[in-house]
Scaffold this active site. Structure first.
Site, short mmCIF file in Angstrom:
data_model
loop_
_atom_site.label_atom_id
_atom_site.label_comp_id
_atom_site.label_asym_id
_atom_site.label_seq_id
_atom_site.Cartn_x
_atom_site.Cartn_y
_atom_site.Cartn_z
N VAL A 43 5.91 25.79 42.97
CA VAL A 43 7.34 25.76 42.63
C VAL A 43 7.53 24.94 41.36
CG1 VAL A 43 9.65 25.16 43.40
CG2 VAL A 43 7.94 25.93 45.07
N ALA A 44 8.13 25.55 40.36
CA ALA A 44 8.33 24.84 39.09
C ALA A 44 9.54 25.41 38.37
CB ALA A 44 7.09 24.96 38.20
N ARG A 102 19.17 21.93 35.78
CA ARG A 102 20.60 21.92 36.12
C ARG A 102 21.29 23.26 35.84
NH1 ARG A 102 18.20 18.33 37.85
NH2 ARG A 102 18.62 16.08 37.70
N ARG A 103 20.56 24.34 36.06
CA ARG A 103 21.17 25.66 35.90
C ARG A 103 21.15 26.46 37.20
NH1 ARG A 103 19.48 28.01 29.92
NH2 ARG A 103 19.39 26.02 28.81
N GLY A 104 20.83 25.81 38.31
CA GLY A 104 20.82 26.50 39.59
C GLY A 104 19.59 27.33 39.86
N LEU A 141 16.49 26.50 40.96
CA LEU A 141 15.79 26.23 42.22
C LEU A 141 16.55 26.83 43.39
CD1 LEU A 141 13.27 24.82 43.37
CD2 LEU A 141 14.69 22.80 43.74
N ARG A 142 17.85 26.64 43.43
CA ARG A 142 18.65 27.22 44.51
C ARG A 142 18.57 28.75 44.49
NH1 ARG A 142 22.70 26.12 48.13
NH2 ARG A 142 22.35 23.90 47.79
N GLU A 155 8.29 15.69 45.16
CA GLU A 155 9.37 14.71 45.18
C GLU A 155 10.05 14.75 46.54
OE1 GLU A 155 11.80 14.55 41.45
OE2 GLU A 155 10.65 16.34 40.94
N TYR A 163 13.99 18.67 49.06
CA TYR A 163 13.91 19.82 49.96
C TYR A 163 14.68 19.66 51.26
CZ TYR A 163 10.56 21.45 46.60
OH TYR A 163 9.98 21.86 45.42
N PHE A 183 -1.35 22.35 49.97
CA PHE A 183 -1.14 23.61 49.27
C PHE A 183 0.07 23.48 48.37
CE2 PHE A 183 0.96 23.77 53.41
CZ PHE A 183 2.23 24.22 53.11
#
Length: 416
Positions: free
Chosen positions: A92-93, A100-102, A104-105, A129, A133, A416
């Site tokens: 995940v990256a 701050r552009r959404g 990840l969501r 981090e 999550y 993983f």
């Protein structure tokens, strides 16, 4: 098909889509940038055998990949020994140029949809981090600590037997033996993961880039256990344990005797679970120093009835649970409990029956809390103190905690 309907930021040029084979070079670059290291191509190829392009997502800004994630098809041991198919979310990256552009969501909304539609009862991850999550419904389910032992002064209690049976072996020559022992260990350990052949090959390739400044791999082998370790430094020298798997108590004791018998080494360090028996084996338990600790495996329960009915329990219980999900997962397949709900949980003789209900809740808990309780690695009382698990009956909270506990400490099979 482009999935731009999931874009939640004002920017309109971000496109979410399944990955293609042509994306993986850009994904490797973004992953290397995010995690500060460029993985070996053979290693990435090994991990790709556990996923598919349908299980991998990218976010594109024009021709650039600026976000990515995928899930691995894993098999997770739960309390009682059942093995459940599990989505292991990884790689995940988000590009630092597109915070701050959404993104990840956006990715997790679609990723959860795909996991639920695939009828996978659990999703898991390891978190770089710790503050990210929980809002997506994941809770830490196992923990680990780094212990360091000054082996020069370590002595075993006279009552601790010496089982013997440990050999010095070359790791690459014993892959199949390691795999057989590991399978016995992981099938009896909540949090244990099946390790496919490709990952064994990747581990034992022992590339210099994976050594973290240490030596090549060394190994101790017992009929029921093994240790893979490296040596760090010159004067003094420290043993860094890479992997320790013991399917029996005798194997664990014998392997610790071998590690602490390395006369030219000053210290031994190992990441292990908080209930490791080593301090009880030594005449001076203070020599076992905890030098770091952290969470390890995080879980989100995607199908609450299926997951709760799969594991075993320590106490009988009748309770209505209301699971509150702040990150709902719309699904095409209608998977039960993917976005929380209210469930009647009846436990008798170690087995559970879990069904949706409209009855009033006895206990209300957040979705991430259920993930933390699931493997028995965390207790309900702490979450009640934090008001993340709520009930008017404190005795019922204690009974819930006792039911979900497990005699075998939960440990993650591998990262993983």
């Amino acid at each position: 098909m482009a999935l731009s309907r999931f874009v939640s930021a004002p920017t309109t040029d971000l496109i979410l889509a399944p990955s293609t084979d042509a994306d993986w070079a850009a994904m490797a670059l973004l992953g290397g940038t995010a995690f500060g290291e460029i993985g070996h191509p053979d290693s990435l190829a090994a991990w790709r055998t556990l996923t598919s392009n349908d299980a991998a997502l990218v976010v594109r800004d024009g021709d650039d990949v600026v976000g990515q994630c995928f899930y691995l098809n894993l098999s997770l041991t739960v309390p009682g020994g059942a093995v459940l198919p599990t989505a292991g979310i990884s790689f995940v990256a988000v590009a630092p140029t597109h915070r701050r552009r959404g993104i990840l969501r956006m990715m997790y909304t679609e990723l959860h949809r795909r996991i639920a539609d695939a009828a996978l009862p659990i999703a898991g991850l390891t978190a770089s981090e710790g503050g990210i999550y929980g809002r997506f419904g994941y809770g830490p389910a196992t923990s680990k600590q780094l212990i360091t032992v000054d082996r020069r002064f370590a002595q075993f209690h006279a009552s601790v037997a010496d089982p013997g049976g440990v050999r010095l072996v070359k790791p690459a020559d014993h892959r199949d033996v390691f795999a057989e022992i590991y399978d016995r260990w992981r099938l009896q350990t909540p949090g244990g993961l099946q390790r496919p052949s490709a990952l064994w090959d990747d581990l034992l390739a022992d590339r210099e880039s994976t050594r973290d400044g240490c030596s090549e791999l060394f190994a101790f082998l017992h009929p029921d256990g093994y240790v893979l370790y490296r040596v760090h430094g010159n004067d003094p020298m420290t043993i860094r344990v890479w992997e320790f798997a013991a399917a029996t108590t005798d194997a664990r004791v014998a392997l610790w005797r071998a590690l602490l018998g390395m006369d030219l080494m000053e210290k031994v360090s190992i990441w292990t679970h908080p209930d490791d028996v080593l301090p009880q084996l030594l005449t001076n338990p203070r020599l076992v120093r905890v030098t770091n600790s952290t969470d390890d495996l995080w879980l989100r329960i995607m199908d609450i009835p299926a997951a709760l009915e799969a594991r075993s329990y320590q106490e009988d219980l009748d309770v209505v649970l209301e699971v509150v999900d702040g990150f709902r997962t719309p699904t095409r397949g209608g998977q039960a409990g993917a976005d929380g709900g209210r469930f009647a949980l009846q436990i008798r003789d170690g087995r559970a029956r879990c069904t949706p209900t409209d009855a009033l809740a006895d206990i209300t808990l957040d979705h991430d809390v259920l993930g933390s309780l699931y493997l028995g690695g965390y207790r309900a009382e702490g979450f009640a103190t934090a008001n993340r698990l709520r009930s008017n009956d404190s005795a019922l909270i204690r009974r819930l905690s006792a039911a979900f506990a497990d005699a075998v400490p939960a440990q993650l099979g591998y990262g993983f």
